[in-house]
Design an enzyme around this catalytic site. Structure first.
Site, PDB file in Angstrom:
ATOM      1  N   ASN A 135      51.385  13.899  12.123  1.00  0.00           N
ATOM      2  CA  ASN A 135      51.061  13.322  10.977  1.00  0.00           C
ATOM      3  C   ASN A 135      49.691  12.697  11.077  1.00  0.00           C
ATOM      4  O   ASN A 135      49.298  12.694  11.969  1.00  0.00           O
ATOM      5  CB  ASN A 135      51.892  12.258  10.678  1.00  0.00           C
ATOM      6  CG  ASN A 135      51.688  10.955  11.685  1.00  0.00           C
ATOM      7  OD1 ASN A 135      50.930  10.242  11.213  1.00  0.00           O
ATOM      8  ND2 ASN A 135      52.593  10.919  12.749  1.00  0.00           N
ATOM      9  N   CYS A 162      55.202  12.564 -15.528  1.00  0.00           N
ATOM     10  CA  CYS A 162      56.079  12.809 -16.696  1.00  0.00           C
ATOM     11  C   CYS A 162      56.946  14.297 -16.500  1.00  0.00           C
ATOM     12  O   CYS A 162      57.970  14.352 -16.923  1.00  0.00           O
ATOM     13  CB  CYS A 162      55.252  13.030 -17.886  1.00  0.00           C
ATOM     14  SG  CYS A 162      53.564  13.775 -17.700  1.00  0.00           S
ATOM     15  N   CYS A 170      32.390   9.464  11.197  1.00  0.00           N
ATOM     16  CA  CYS A 170      31.778   9.393  12.562  1.00  0.00           C
ATOM     17  C   CYS A 170      30.330   9.402  12.223  1.00  0.00           C
ATOM     18  O   CYS A 170      29.791   9.245  13.355  1.00  0.00           O
ATOM     19  CB  CYS A 170      32.230  10.803  13.296  1.00  0.00           C
ATOM     20  SG  CYS A 170      31.662  12.158  12.542  1.00  0.00           S
TER      21      CYS A 170
END
Lengths: 582, 348
Positions: free
Chosen positions: A89, A144, A411
């Site tokens: 993940n 929607c 970074c």
């Protein structure tokens, strides 16, 4: 003998969810350190035991736990010569990336998806970090579409998962299941029947968020009542928003009693062949809707007051509920219905995983690790495993490492991002949960307003700034151009957010993280041809998943012995352990 | 032939093989569960291949190997427990292979492949040969080609690895994107029965369609017999995997010495490898400089990572061939662990 300490972070082992910490039968087709008798046991401990048998001389330390906690701080990461990721993940990948940057330890990042895989080498100041290039956002659907006008099976599946959470799980205002009266397409007619009379009742769109749960509990999760509300009354209500159906096939409301009339007692068991592969009839769906709800109701009750369920594709009742619900909704809208097998793939976002790809990628990780440990960093490559050879006949494509993106918000020297939002609407809580944690992947942020007074907006100390939670940012004089100094102590990461005040964003988004778009685009253009070719061939492996994408730990133990032979002297032996499995 | 396999997958198998069925489908899994595989040579590469195909759920695997377990095995052959030093390699691997997947029938045979009659091989659907000499590979290839058995060969020498396949005339199914014209036809035929799903056609993802294809393979010997001075081949030299020539030199070493280069005789073996390359390569029509000058520094022992890469590709090719799903790599794959290149080329 001092041997190179190597840390491997394994997907399931670092996941904070307890249920993913254990071995599932579907892991056994590739995780060869695990066997059938291990199902349900801790992955870390079994992996250590099995790998130890392959090499009794190896010194393996297994950590069973979440990598994203203070116990594994910068000092912990500094103990290692190299870190190898086999995560599943993005949140954990982002976090380990930051920890390795902070500790200045080389990181080998990896992922697989089916036949495809890739290995990336990351070193602070020398290469792109994991977050230097923007990653495609997870696919989302307009509210929607989900609530009013689904047109594909996935829309119904998303709705079914939302309904699960509304009934049994955590209340999330973004996961509303009732008709959306603010649908721009419905403008003009939505009002009439919608906003007036019916909105007052508890049958249709006017129903208040929290009351779905309360109402369900009040009716004791009666399947007939739930069915008729969501599949009959709400649909009838949607039909009253006539503008929606001028160019669409209107949905067909279903009634519990009518659907159940056609059901037969044995229908769920009688069929031969694999249950997962069969497409259920409407009456079977209704039957399963009822069955799974009573199971989930019992599961919920077992959690006690205030307890909630978390949807899990491997929980049978939860999976049956979503299959039945998604198919009933699909039927209502004339959308093709799917088998539980297919729905599980989509709802669980399963990325198929096989032994061969995992073995190849694990080996490639170790190959790059060997180069790092033997002091040949300049020889490291990012490697892609493709499905068919490219035009240069390469099935495995090594690519030179790209330099860091100077504008990377992780970074670079002084990370900065621009966030577009409306400070009158966005609360401190939204800033913390959705922008800092969700968007910028911080774990425990501290935020100070750069207003000369040092106003503390968010503190990582528990309870210190709780009073701020529900206040809009405007309360703290935050507006266009305000700078927020955000600091994550655990990640040793600081970023300055500059607010760009806007009235409204597209698709009703609450905020938008802009970063420095221009430089990001330049960077992409600078990529080597080789890499672009490989990436286009791969479609760049998306390693985002709730399920295990890959696990290198299994091979780690067996690889070690040979590593020792080639690797001359470890550059900085600070530890006597060999492989550390997190 | 792509004939229909009717055997039913059980619920247990569906649960165990769930993640791969999602990738290659039930039909491919049904074909896998019918496949009887012979694996010759249970070294580091053999162990990787055995692991991968047993996990995938084939019907049976026979391990054939007459060699004994040496200390070198412990660096790459993870199927052999340390206590088995000096015993037969196939028999020592049996236990752990069986643990990988109790649903697959596993057996071990300590006979030398050279002593096996031709008829022995016809009991298998797949023959995968590792650690074999060139002449033996050609013999096995011949038997398999005649009997329409899927034939694979592979070897790992240090940082270098190679695999070969001869699937004879191979029929397979492959999913392709349906072109828009065909799709339109399907759409009109569907429209008559389906309700008006006005927005549906537009939003549906690209539909995939399964088509059958056929490809022909050649024997191992045709690659060995190429004269690289011939014009057609000279042109190909530049872009072809040079590891092929390193592989040729190492196969030659194995034929001459009846063993692989060994760490026990590093210096003499390196010298011999240099000799063989300067003798053999001009014979087949290339300069010895076509391969990396110091290749002999990188070709000792079966390096475990290289075994995993080549064993992964080789096992996936076996799975592809057996399941008759997707285009096979024709007919060589080479891995060069020094450069990191993994290349596929058709050499015939």
């Amino acid at each position: 003998m001092a041997i190179n300490p190597i840390m491997m972070t394994n997907t399931d082992l670092v996941n904070s969810k307890i249920d993913l910490d254990t071995i599932d039968v579907s892991n056994l087709n590739r995780q060869f350190l695990f066997r059938k008798e291990h199902v349900g046991k801790s992955k870390a401990l079994v992996a250590k035991e099995s790998a130890q048998a392959f090499n009794p001389d190896a010194n393996i330390i297994a950590h069973h736990g979440n990598i994203m906690v203070p116990e594994y701080g910068v000092d912990f990461f500094k103990k290692f010569n190299v870190v190898m990721n086999a995560l599943d993940n993005r949140a954990a990948r982002n976090h380990v990336n930051r920890m390795c940057l902070a500790a200045d330890v080389p990181l080998i990042e990896s992922g697989t998806a089916g036949y495809l895989g890739q290995v990336d080498v990351i070193k602070k100041g020398k290469t792109e970090c994991y977050e230097c290039q923007p990653k495609a956002a997870q696919k989302t659907f307009p509210g929607c579409t989900i609530r009013n006008t689904p047109s594909e099976p996935i829309h119904c599946i998303v709705w079914a998962k939302h309904l699960f959470n509304q009934l049994f799980g955590e209340d999330d205002p973004d996961q509303e299941v009732s008709p959306d009266t603010e649908d721009p397409e419905a403008a003009g007619d939505a009002g009439q029947s919608a906003l007036s009379a019916e909105a007052e009742k508890d049958v249709a769109g006017g129903i208040k968020r929290k009351s779905t749960r309360v109402w369900s509990q009040e009716i004791g999760y009666d399947p007939a009542k739930l069915f008729n509300k969501f599949f009959r009354d709400d649909v009838k209500y949607l039909l009253s928003m006539e503008n929606l159906w001028k160019k669409r096939r209107p949905p067909v409301a279903q009634d519990w009693n009518e659907v159940c009339q056609h059901s037969t007692e044995t229908s769920l068991e009688s069929e031969s062949g694999l249950q997962d592969q069969r497409i259920w009839s409407m009456s079977e769906c209704a039957l399963m809707f009822g069955k799974s709800i009573s199971q989930l109701k019992a599961d919920l009750a077992a959690r006690g007051d205030g307890g909630m369920l978390v949807w899990d594709k491997d929980d049978e009742a939860a999976m049956n509920f979503v299959t039945a619900t998604a198919n009933i909704r699909a039927h209502i809208y004339g959308i093709v219905t799917k088998s539980r097998f297919e729905i599980k793939s989509m709802a669980g976002n399963i990325i198929p995983a096989i032994a061969t790809t995992n073995a190849i990628i694990a080996a490639l990780i170790v190959m790059e690790g060997l180069k790092i440990l033997s002091g040949n960093f300049e020889k490291c490559r990012n490697v892609f495993l493709t499905r068919q050879p490219n035009f240069r006949k390469r099935l495995l494509v090594p690519c030179t490492l790209n330099p860091p993106n100077p504008k990377c918000y992780v970074c670079c020297e002084k990370p900065e991002v621009v966030v577009k939002l409306n400070p009158k609407h966005v609360t401190v809580k939204i800033l913390e949960d959705k922008i800092l944690k969700g968007g910028l992947n911080m774990v425990a942020p501290d935020v100070e307003v750069d207003d000369g007074k040092g106003t503390i907006l968010i503190s990582s100390e528990e309870g210190e700034t709780d009073d701020n939670h529900d206040k809009p940012l405007a309360t703290f004089n935050i507006g266009d151009g305000t700078r927020l100094k955000c600091d994550d102590f655990l990640q040793a990461y600081e970023v300055v957010i500059t607010i760009k005040e806007v009235e409204k964003l597209e698709n009703e988004a609450e905020f938008e993280i802009v970063g420095d778009l221009e430089s990001l685009l330049d960077q992409v253009a600078e990529k080597t041809d080789e890499q672009k070719k490989a990436e286009s061939k791969n479609g760049v492996v998306a390693m985002e998943d709730e399920d295990v994408v890959m696990e290198t730990t299994p091979t780690a133990g067996t690889k070690r012995k040979a590593s020792q032979e080639i690797v001359s002297t470890p550059k900085k032996p600070r530890h006597d352990d060999d492989v550390i499995v997190l | 032939m792509l004939e229909k396999i009717t055997d039913k997958i059980t619920e247990d198998e569906a649960a165990l093989y769930d993640r791969q069925i999602r990738l290659w489908g039930l039909d491919a899994q049904r074909r896998l569960r019918a496949a009887r595989v012979l694996l010759i040579g249970v070294g580091g590469l053999g162990a990787e291949v055995a692991k991968n195909i047993v996990l995938s759920g084939i019907k049976s695997l026979t391990l054939l190997d007459h060699q004994v377990v040496t200390k070198e095995a412990f660096t790459s052959q993870f199927l052999i427990p340390r206590s088995e030093l000096g015993k037969n390699r196939a028999e020592s691997s049996l236990g752990r292979v069986q643990l990988l997947n109790p649903m697959v029938e596993i057996s071990a045979d300590p006979t030398d492949v050279a002593d096996k009659e031709d008829a022995f091989f016809t009991d298998f659907d797949v023959v995968c040969a590792t650690c074999c000499e060139k002449q033996q590979l050609q013999r096995l290839n011949e038997i398999c080609h005649k009997s329409d058995i899927l034939f694979f060969a592979g070897d790992v020498f240090g940082f270098y690895g190679a695999m070969f396949s001869d699937l004879n005339t191979h029929e397979y199914a492959v999913e392709v994107k349906q072109n828009s014209a065909e799709k339109a036809i399907d759409a009109t035929s569907a429209a008559s029965t389906a309700p008006p799903a006005a927005k549906k056609q537009k939003t549906e993802p690209a539909e995939m369609k399964t088509v059958k294809k056929t490809t022909k393979f050649t024997r191992f010997s045709s690659a060995l017999n190429i004269n690289w001075r011939e014009e057609a081949y000279v042109k190909r030299l530049k872009r072809m995997p040079k590891t092929f020539f390193i592989y040729r030199v190492l196969l030659e070493f194995r034929s001459v010495h009846r063993r692989d280069p060994s760490v026990e005789h590093v210096q003499t073996d390196k010298e011999e490898l240099k000799q063989i390359s300067s003798r053999l390569l001009p014979q087949i029509g290339v300069e010895p400089t076509i391969i990396q000058e110091d290749f002999y520094d990188y070709c000792f022992a079966e390096l475990c990572c290289v075994c995993a890469v080549v064993g992964g590709v080789l096992a996936q090719e076996i799975i592809k061939a057996v399941s008759q799903k997707d285009a096979p790599h024709r007919n060589f794959f080479f891995y060069d662990g020094v450069s990191g290149d993994g290349m596929v080329d058709c050499l015939a």
